[in-house]
Scaffold this active site. Structure first.
Site, short mmCIF file in Angstrom:
data_model
loop_
_atom_site.label_atom_id
_atom_site.label_comp_id
_atom_site.label_asym_id
_atom_site.label_seq_id
_atom_site.Cartn_x
_atom_site.Cartn_y
_atom_site.Cartn_z
N HIS A 100 10.58 -116.64 55.82
CA HIS A 100 10.26 -117.95 55.79
C HIS A 100 11.76 -118.60 56.56
O HIS A 100 12.85 -118.01 56.17
CB HIS A 100 9.96 -118.59 54.67
CG HIS A 100 10.87 -118.67 53.45
ND1 HIS A 100 11.93 -119.73 53.46
CD2 HIS A 100 11.16 -117.75 52.47
CE1 HIS A 100 12.69 -119.37 52.24
NE2 HIS A 100 12.07 -118.16 51.83
N ASP A 102 12.19 -122.41 56.01
CA ASP A 102 12.36 -123.27 55.37
C ASP A 102 13.49 -123.22 54.09
O ASP A 102 13.40 -122.06 53.69
CB ASP A 102 11.00 -124.21 54.92
CG ASP A 102 10.36 -123.18 53.83
OD1 ASP A 102 10.26 -122.07 54.22
OD2 ASP A 102 9.98 -123.87 52.82
N ASP A 133 18.63 -117.36 51.23
CA ASP A 133 17.20 -117.39 51.14
C ASP A 133 16.52 -118.31 52.08
O ASP A 133 16.72 -119.46 52.16
CB ASP A 133 17.03 -118.10 49.83
CG ASP A 133 15.43 -118.17 49.44
OD1 ASP A 133 14.58 -117.83 50.11
OD2 ASP A 133 15.29 -119.06 48.52
N GLU A 167 7.56 -122.13 52.78
CA GLU A 167 7.39 -121.13 51.61
C GLU A 167 7.83 -121.84 50.40
O GLU A 167 7.32 -121.47 49.21
CB GLU A 167 7.99 -119.84 51.94
CG GLU A 167 8.18 -118.75 51.02
CD GLU A 167 9.11 -118.93 49.90
OE1 GLU A 167 8.74 -117.93 48.91
OE2 GLU A 167 9.88 -119.86 50.01
N GLU A 168 8.84 -122.63 50.49
CA GLU A 168 9.26 -123.07 49.24
C GLU A 168 8.35 -123.85 48.43
O GLU A 168 8.52 -124.08 47.38
CB GLU A 168 10.67 -124.09 49.75
CG GLU A 168 11.83 -123.04 50.17
CD GLU A 168 12.51 -122.10 49.45
OE1 GLU A 168 12.11 -122.29 48.16
OE2 GLU A 168 13.33 -121.47 49.62
N GLU A 192 13.21 -110.98 51.51
CA GLU A 192 14.17 -112.09 50.61
C GLU A 192 14.66 -111.52 49.27
O GLU A 192 14.06 -110.52 48.31
CB GLU A 192 12.94 -112.91 50.14
CG GLU A 192 13.48 -114.07 49.43
CD GLU A 192 12.60 -115.29 49.37
OE1 GLU A 192 12.87 -116.21 48.58
OE2 GLU A 192 11.55 -115.24 49.82
#
Length: 203
Positions: A100, A102, A133, A167-168, A192
């Site tokens: 991801h 974001d 991240d 994703e967050e 991740e």
């Protein structure tokens, strides 16, 4: 020299490219809900590498009709999913890497020693919002694809990178890729970090 040694040599010789990929992504602000610009950059990098690209904005209504969808009140207008592929010749196992782009917001900003959306290197580490991240994970996947292409390695199976928004706050970007049909792979890696030791999580 064995192929593994050749790959390791190429990685070491070209590691500056990996650093640049990572910084190119970090330097584009992409707080959840505002991932359009960084996804365009992911697409540009995939084009530079020579990957086949599928880029689309998920349909909000279709997404909400799926039992996998987590309601967050969001829209995917201007927030595409980007998929890049290196297609194999056939007869080999396929690999998916999902990452991801974001990030959570940068607050409290006064806690930062530098601009969170302008990467800096200090003591051999890259600092910036999303460095860990997980823009580094996306950069690693892109770098792997570049090494494969530059070395002229012919794959039997497909190598696919899925770069997702959202994703967050629930993972709906990955839901969009599933609804698009990116599900039939022999293995998947989700690079991740999940601990203070920055150990990658493989699912």
């Amino acid at each position: 020299m064995q192929i593994k040694e050749k790959i390791e040599k190429s990685v070491e010789e070209n590691k500056e490219q990996l650093i640049q990929y990572c910084r190119r992504l970090i330097d584009i602000p992409s707080v959840t809900g505002n991932e359009g610009a960084v996804q365009q950059e992911v697409s540009r990098i995939m084009t530079e590498i020579g990957m086949d690209i599928d880029m689309w904005e998920p349909d909000d209504r279709e997404m909400r009709e799926s039992s996998l969808f987590s309601e967050t009140g969001e829209s995917f207008n201007g927030r595409p999913v980007v998929v890049g592929g290196l297609h194999g010749t056939g007869g080999g196992k396929s690999l998916l890497v999902n990452g991801h782009v974001d990030v959570v917001n940068e607050y409290p900003r006064e806690k930062w020693d530098s601009d969170p959306f302008h990467s800096v290197i200090r003591n051999g580490r890259i600092y910036g919002r999303g460095a860990s991240d997980m823009k580094s994970g996306v950069a690693m996947a892109l770098f792997a694809a570049k090494i494969i292409r530059d070395m002229g390695i012919v794959l039997k199976g497909d190598f696919t990178i899925v770069s997702v928004p959202g994703e967050e706050n629930g993972g709906n970007g990955t839901v969009a890729s599933v609804l698009r049909g990116y599900t039939d792979f022999d293995a998947a890696i989700y690079p991740e970090p999940t601990s203070n030791q920055i150990q990658p999580a493989h699912r």
